[in-house]
Design a protein around this motif. Structure first.
Motif, PDB file in Angstrom:
ATOM      1  N   GLU A 126       2.264   8.309 -11.945  1.00 20.63           N
ATOM      2  CA  GLU A 126       1.133   9.248 -11.862  1.00 20.63           C
ATOM      3  C   GLU A 126      -0.053   8.603 -11.161  1.00 20.63           C
ATOM      4  OE1 GLU A 126      -1.716  11.924 -14.860  1.00 20.63           O
ATOM      5  OE2 GLU A 126      -0.200  10.568 -15.673  1.00 20.63           O
ATOM      6  N   HIS A 127      -0.320   7.336 -11.484  1.00 20.36           N
ATOM      7  CA  HIS A 127      -1.444   6.626 -10.869  1.00 20.36           C
ATOM      8  C   HIS A 127      -1.240   6.462  -9.365  1.00 20.36           C
ATOM      9  CE1 HIS A 127      -4.513   3.574 -10.131  1.00 20.36           C
ATOM     10  NE2 HIS A 127      -3.560   2.818  -9.587  1.00 20.36           N
ATOM     11  N   PHE A 128      -0.055   6.041  -8.948  1.00 20.47           N
ATOM     12  CA  PHE A 128       0.184   5.792  -7.524  1.00 20.47           C
ATOM     13  C   PHE A 128       0.239   7.087  -6.717  1.00 20.47           C
ATOM     14  CE2 PHE A 128       2.285   1.721  -9.113  1.00 20.47           C
ATOM     15  CZ  PHE A 128       1.162   0.955  -8.840  1.00 20.47           C
ATOM     16  N   LEU A 134       7.331  -0.510  -6.924  1.00 23.14           N
ATOM     17  CA  LEU A 134       7.144   0.893  -7.287  1.00 23.14           C
ATOM     18  C   LEU A 134       6.041   1.525  -6.441  1.00 23.14           C
ATOM     19  CD1 LEU A 134       7.568   3.380  -9.096  1.00 23.14           C
ATOM     20  CD2 LEU A 134       5.974   2.350 -10.739  1.00 23.14           C
ATOM     21  N   GLU A 135       4.935   0.814  -6.279  1.00 23.74           N
ATOM     22  CA  GLU A 135       3.838   1.359  -5.470  1.00 23.74           C
ATOM     23  C   GLU A 135       4.283   1.581  -4.032  1.00 23.74           C
ATOM     24  OE1 GLU A 135      -0.775   0.501  -4.078  1.00 23.74           O
ATOM     25  OE2 GLU A 135       0.240  -0.928  -5.404  1.00 23.74           O
ATOM     26  N   GLU A 192       4.414   5.070  -1.999  1.00 24.40           N
ATOM     27  CA  GLU A 192       3.685   5.196  -0.737  1.00 24.40           C
ATOM     28  C   GLU A 192       4.632   5.581   0.400  1.00 24.40           C
ATOM     29  OE1 GLU A 192       0.911   2.532   2.333  1.00 24.40           O
ATOM     30  OE2 GLU A 192       1.855   1.586   0.586  1.00 24.40           O
ATOM     31  N   GLY A 193       5.807   4.927   0.451  1.00 19.82           N
ATOM     32  CA  GLY A 193       6.768   5.251   1.498  1.00 19.82           C
ATOM     33  C   GLY A 193       7.243   6.691   1.414  1.00 19.82           C
ATOM     34  N   ALA A 194       7.510   7.160   0.192  1.00 16.27           N
ATOM     35  CA  ALA A 194       7.954   8.542   0.013  1.00 16.27           C
ATOM     36  C   ALA A 194       6.895   9.526   0.473  1.00 16.27           C
ATOM     37  CB  ALA A 194       8.304   8.785  -1.457  1.00 16.27           C
ATOM     38  N   MET A 195       5.636   9.210   0.194  1.00 17.98           N
ATOM     39  CA  MET A 195       4.558  10.133   0.542  1.00 17.98           C
ATOM     40  C   MET A 195       4.227  10.122   2.023  1.00 17.98           C
ATOM     41  SD  MET A 195       2.212   9.854  -2.904  1.00 17.98           S
ATOM     42  CE  MET A 195       0.999  11.049  -2.368  1.00 17.98           C
ATOM     43  N   ASN A 196       4.809   9.177   2.758  1.00 16.53           N
ATOM     44  CA  ASN A 196       4.713   9.217   4.217  1.00 16.53           C
ATOM     45  C   ASN A 196       5.731  10.186   4.813  1.00 16.53           C
ATOM     46  OD1 ASN A 196       2.917   7.111   5.851  1.00 16.53           O
ATOM     47  ND2 ASN A 196       3.417   6.202   3.872  1.00 16.53           N
TER      48      ASN A 196
END
Length: 476
Positions: A331-333, A368-369, A373-377
């Motif tokens: 949730e935080h990331f 995990l971070e 981040e990679g997925a959200m790209n």
């Protein structure tokens, strides 16, 4: 030796001459009376990161970035007969790369005394100069506090509590944890929670540099300590009154660990090349990324230094031992990169969260971070993170979750033309796909549960649970 014999020897001597020049561990650059390069040895090519063919038989003012001839030591020697010994020079090659060398530059004269060329003999200090300059810059203050540490699992809360108690004293702290567990986050939080919070916090990764450089960066230098050395305070002096974090302390050599131990015990340091000790008031927070007992067994960590540093010992658990914290961390990331990328991603799918709980996280929280981040790209503006957005190595390890590649059994009776197919929940679809795929793999493995679990990328116990859940009969 007659003239003919001498002429036959010339090619051999020329070959020997070039071999000697290339064997010398110093850059050599010679220009003729017009400033055209006629000698450029292998070491000078390495120092300036340029090929010989780009330099030879060309004027130096055409291939190096000088504002004018007065900035080039070779041209000063050629035009004015200037001689310089052991002088530092910074300039740029034609690629725009900064080069810093210590040079001996002097003119070459004919028997009659006329200047017929110039030579430069150079020692490379580019890296040392850059590192010294970077370490001298003002360091940013520690930005993390205990309030920003995410985790509520029982073992993690105990670690946070122990770390908070360490803020009350000035004792050395040894923080142990695998790569990516957040050792620097804890170190900064300890500093910010202590009475030293208004003083400098400086961190240095000891594994990033060779001993010859890390020693000068830690303890500083005096002018003339070695070629090109300047008056420069080390990190101990820069952190005076505050905190110095030494990351991967076990990567230092034994002699340097002994010098570090003396500095911690005596609260004094001696700059390289100096004859006097200087008092420093620094709290040391050191980190290791493996069990310190293992480091000592391998002779990577001195026992006396370990006992001096581990007055307070904090062991951060890896992510695989605190998986209860995964939802909070995710949730935080997601929120962090929603803000950074201007997205509105609601979170991760249920299947991805289940995958996360089975994954062993060798890179811990940092992995995990980076995965989020990679997925959200790869994601749409408000799309949920699903299996297809995960990195290939994770998808390969958990093929079971690739529900989009399954072909669930068709309904017994298809819809009549014009009718809508009955709606199914996503959970129902995923469970059916999971059941079908498990049956397929079991058949391929001839109902060998151990082999099937390996093919599915899950534990045998996890597969047994699913066999019972879906009432799948196995032929043993």
């Amino acid at each position: 030796m007659n003239v003919a014999a001498k002429e036959r020897m010339l090619p051999k001597l020329d070959h020997i001459y070039h071999q000697l020049l290339d064997a010398v561990d110093a850059g050599i650059h010679i220009v003729d009376h017009e400033g055209v390069s006629i000698v450029y040895n292998r070491k000078m090519s390495e120092i300036e990161d340029m090929d010989k063919v780009d330099v030879m038989h060309r004027k130096i003012m055409d291939i190096f970035m000088f504002a004018g001839e007065e900035e080039s030591r070779l041209m000063q020697a050629l035009r004015n007969g200037d001689v310089r010994k052991n002088a530092k020079q910074t300039y740029f090659n034609y690629k725009g790369q900064e080069i810093t060398t210590i040079n001996d530059t002097f003119p070459l004269r004919s028997e009659g005394g006329d200047i017929i060329g110039a030579v430069e003999i150079a020692k490379d200090i580019t890296r040392l100069e850059r590192l010294t300059r970077e370490s001298a810059r003002e360091k940013p203050d520690a930005k993390y506090t205990f309030d920003q540490i995410i985790g509520r699992s029982a073992p993690f809360l105990e670690v946070i509590d122990n770390a908070k108690r360490a803020t009350r004293t000035t004792s050395s702290v040894l923080i142990t944890g695998e790569t990516g567990t957040g050792k620097e986050l804890f170190a900064q939080s300890i500093h910010n929670g202590s009475e030293r919070s208004s003083k400098p916090f400086i961190s240095q990764n000891c594994a990033a540099l060779p001993d010859t450089l890390i020693e000068s960066i830690l303890f500083g230098t005096v002018k003339g300590a070695f070629t090109g050395a300047s008056e420069h305070p080390g990190l101990f002096e820069q952190a005076d009154g505050g905190t110095l974090m030494l990351d991967e302390i076990n990567s230092l050599s034994a002699p340097l660990q002994a010098k570090l131990l003396r500095a911690i015990q005596e609260k004094t340091i001696r700059r390289i090349g100096d004859t006097k000790d200087r008092s420093v008031d620094v709290r040391i927070l050191a980190t290791v990324n493996e069990d310190p007992l293992i480091s000592m067994d391998k002779n990577d960590l001195r026992e006396d230094l370990y006992y001096r540093l581990s007055v307070v010992s904090i062991v951060i658990p890896p992510l695989r031992k605190r998986k209860d914290d995964l939802p909070r961390l995710v949730e935080h990331f997601v929120a962090k990169y929603n803000h950074r990328f201007q997205l509105a991603v609601p979170g991760v799918s249920q299947g991805v969260m289940e995958l996360f709980t089975e994954y062993d996280w060798p890179g811990n929280v940092r992995e995990l971070e980076h995965m989020v981040e990679g997925a959200m790209n790869l994601i749409s503006y408000d799309e949920e993170i699903d299996y297809s957005h995960l990195p290939p190595h994770v998808r390969h390890k958990f093929p079971l979750y690739a529900t989009y590649s399954f072909t669930p059994p068709a309904p017994a009776t298809g819809p009549v033309h014009g009718e809508k197919r009955p709606n199914r929940t996503l959970q129902s679809f995923m469970e059916e796909a999971e059941r079908v795929y498990i049956e397929q793999i079991l058949d391929q493995c001839e109902h060998n549960v151990t082999q099937a679990a390996k093919e599915l990328g899950i534990s045998r116990q996890s597969l047994q649970y699913r066999l019972k859940k879906y009432e799948i009969k196995k032929n043993i």
